[in-house]
Design an enzyme around this catalytic site. Structure first.
Site, mmCIF file in Angstrom:
data_model
loop_
_atom_site.group_PDB
_atom_site.id
_atom_site.type_symbol
_atom_site.label_atom_id
_atom_site.label_comp_id
_atom_site.label_asym_id
_atom_site.label_seq_id
_atom_site.Cartn_x
_atom_site.Cartn_y
_atom_site.Cartn_z
ATOM 1 N N THR A 179 -1.470 -3.778 -12.180
ATOM 2 C CA THR A 179 -1.752 -2.506 -12.852
ATOM 3 C C THR A 179 -0.704 -2.263 -13.938
ATOM 4 O OG1 THR A 179 -2.815 -1.534 -10.945
ATOM 5 C CG2 THR A 179 -1.619 -0.004 -12.356
ATOM 6 N N ARG A 207 -14.610 2.565 -4.296
ATOM 7 C CA ARG A 207 -13.215 2.890 -3.948
ATOM 8 C C ARG A 207 -12.399 3.340 -5.182
ATOM 9 N NH1 ARG A 207 -7.944 0.927 -5.721
ATOM 10 N NH2 ARG A 207 -6.545 0.999 -3.957
ATOM 11 N N GLY A 209 -8.378 4.253 -6.273
ATOM 12 C CA GLY A 209 -6.980 4.179 -5.844
ATOM 13 C C GLY A 209 -6.184 5.374 -6.328
ATOM 14 N N ASP A 210 -4.878 5.183 -6.382
ATOM 15 C CA ASP A 210 -3.979 6.277 -6.783
ATOM 16 C C ASP A 210 -3.886 6.450 -8.294
ATOM 17 O OD1 ASP A 210 -2.754 3.673 -6.795
ATOM 18 O OD2 ASP A 210 -0.848 4.668 -7.223
ATOM 19 N N THR A 230 2.559 1.872 -9.071
ATOM 20 C CA THR A 230 1.740 0.680 -8.878
ATOM 21 C C THR A 230 1.929 0.180 -7.452
ATOM 22 O OG1 THR A 230 1.280 -1.571 -9.579
ATOM 23 C CG2 THR A 230 3.555 -0.827 -9.838
ATOM 24 N N GLY A 231 0.863 -0.305 -6.863
ATOM 25 C CA GLY A 231 0.964 -0.794 -5.499
ATOM 26 C C GLY A 231 -0.300 -0.491 -4.733
ATOM 27 N N GLY A 233 -2.745 1.480 -3.453
ATOM 28 C CA GLY A 233 -3.071 2.855 -3.804
ATOM 29 C C GLY A 233 -3.334 3.781 -2.634
HETATM 30 N N1 ASP Z 1 -2.383 1.164 -7.437
HETATM 31 C C1 ASP Z 1 -3.535 0.412 -7.852
HETATM 32 C C2 ASP Z 1 -4.705 0.780 -6.990
HETATM 33 O O1 ASP Z 1 -4.525 0.990 -5.816
HETATM 34 C C3 ASP Z 1 -3.340 -1.060 -7.784
HETATM 35 C C4 ASP Z 1 -2.085 -1.567 -8.447
HETATM 36 O O2 ASP Z 1 -1.131 -0.843 -8.655
HETATM 37 O O3 ASP Z 1 -2.035 -2.760 -8.769
HETATM 38 O O4 ASP Z 1 -5.815 0.800 -7.481
#
Ligand code: ASP
Length: 327
Positions: A179, A207, A209-210, A230-231, A233
């Site tokens: 991301t 779905r 995410g965050d 990022t991570g 979510g």
């Molecule tokens: N945070 C993002 C999500 O969950 C994914 C990412 O950060 O790579 O969609």
């Protein structure tokens, strides 16, 4: 990681290109060079705006746009595939001046989803729009569209195939992510944040995410800071992550002034640790309204960079510094 440049009150920019399992051994020199070049190009694009006295909002949008165009990162071109083999992109942008925000989820055809998020903020009465409606709004706004194969890359398709071949049907939250995000403080003292993503390989059922959720993956407030996360979510959503960092920084401002340098870093680290306690991995970039540019992550690495009038630095693995003086 202590901030190298918290002493003056000039502009700041920080970017990320995702966090996760990023092992030095499994990355070729060419791959690493290409990723570093991508991060450097985004830093240069955002810095050019801030250097000329431009707005944080323009700088974060532009830095994200550059990363969206780079197929190395999971946003725009190079986005990951859903379980059904489609691409559904999420993005958000927030202006710290009046906490204006715009976001999209499940966009499929806008070349630069971060531009669509900004159009939602500036040209619609809404904050978050989704799916077909987001695609329609994008066309109505005259934003550049791209065909499906523009976004698709072989490496992301392979990641989906590998994920689908594994037993169980949960999506993959352990792979490196990719991301992109940017946060900035401009010379007028305003902050802004932007985040853009394809989400997580193998995501299903629409779905979200965050990243496009204001207060979870993206947040900006002139009274405290700008954050892009990022991570995994799901965990950042449950921690109200980006807003939590902002609230903790704001509440820690006492008679002695706002938390600076190591004190601000400790707050970011604590909120990242809270996500870790829930079971989540990832990280964030943070720029405080008083001039700290900070990174925090609980993964092996995070693609990241930061810039100020003093120079710029790019890092991938934990412990990297790589500071480059101003040209
Ligand atoms: N945070 C993002 C999500 O969950 C994914 C990412 O950060 O790579 O969609």
């Amino acid at each position: 990681m202590a901030d190298m440049m918290s002493e003056d009150r000039q502009w700041r920019l920080a970017i990320h290109g995702g966090a996760g399992i990023i092992a030095r051994e499994s990355m070729s020199t060419a791959e690493e060079g290409s990723l570093r070049n991508g991060l450097a190009a985004a830093l240069a694009a955002g810095s050019a705006i801030l250097e000329q006295g431009g707005a944080a909002l323009d700088a974060v949008e532009e830095a994200c746009r550059v990363l969206e165009d780079d197929a190395n990162f999971n946003a725009g071109r190079g986005s990951v595939f859903t379980f059904d083999g489609t691409i559904e992109m999420d993005a958000a942008i927030m202006d710290g001046r009046e906490r204006n925000a715009g976001a999209v989820t499940g966009a499929t055809a806008t070349k630069n989803p971060i531009r669509l998020a900004r159009a939602v903020m500036e040209h619609s009465p809404h904050v978050l729009i989704s799916g077909d409606g987001a695609d329609l709004f994008s066309r109505e706004q005259g934003l550049e569209q791209a065909p499906r194969d523009y976004f698709e890359t072989e490496i992301r398709r392979r990641a989906l195939e590998e994920m689908r071949a594994r037993p169980g049907d949960s999506f993959d939250i352990t792979l490196k992510y990719g991301t992109v995000g940017a946060v900035a403080l401009d010379s007028a003292g305003h902050v802004a944040a932007a985040t853009s993503t394809g989400g997580i390989t193998g995501k299903r059922w629409g779905r979200i995410g965050d990243s496009p959720i204001i207060g979870a993956g993206t947040w900006a407030d002139d009274r405290s800071c700008a954050v892009s996360a990022t991570g995994a979510g799901e965990y950042f959503l449950r921690a109200a992550f980006a807003h939590e960092i902002s609230a903790c920084l704001r509440c820690a401002s006492g008679k002695g002034g706002p938390p600076r340098g190591p004190e601000a870093q400790a707050i970011v680290d604590k909120v990242v640790a809270d996500v870790g306690e829930l079971g989540g991995t990832g990280g964030a970039i943070v720029v405080t309204a008083w001039g700290d540019a900070l990174f925090g992550f609980n993964t092996e690495g995070m693609y990241r960079g930061r810039a100020s009038p003093a120079g710029h630095e790019i890092g991938i693995f934990a412990g990297d510094t790589g500071e480059v003086p101003a040209r």
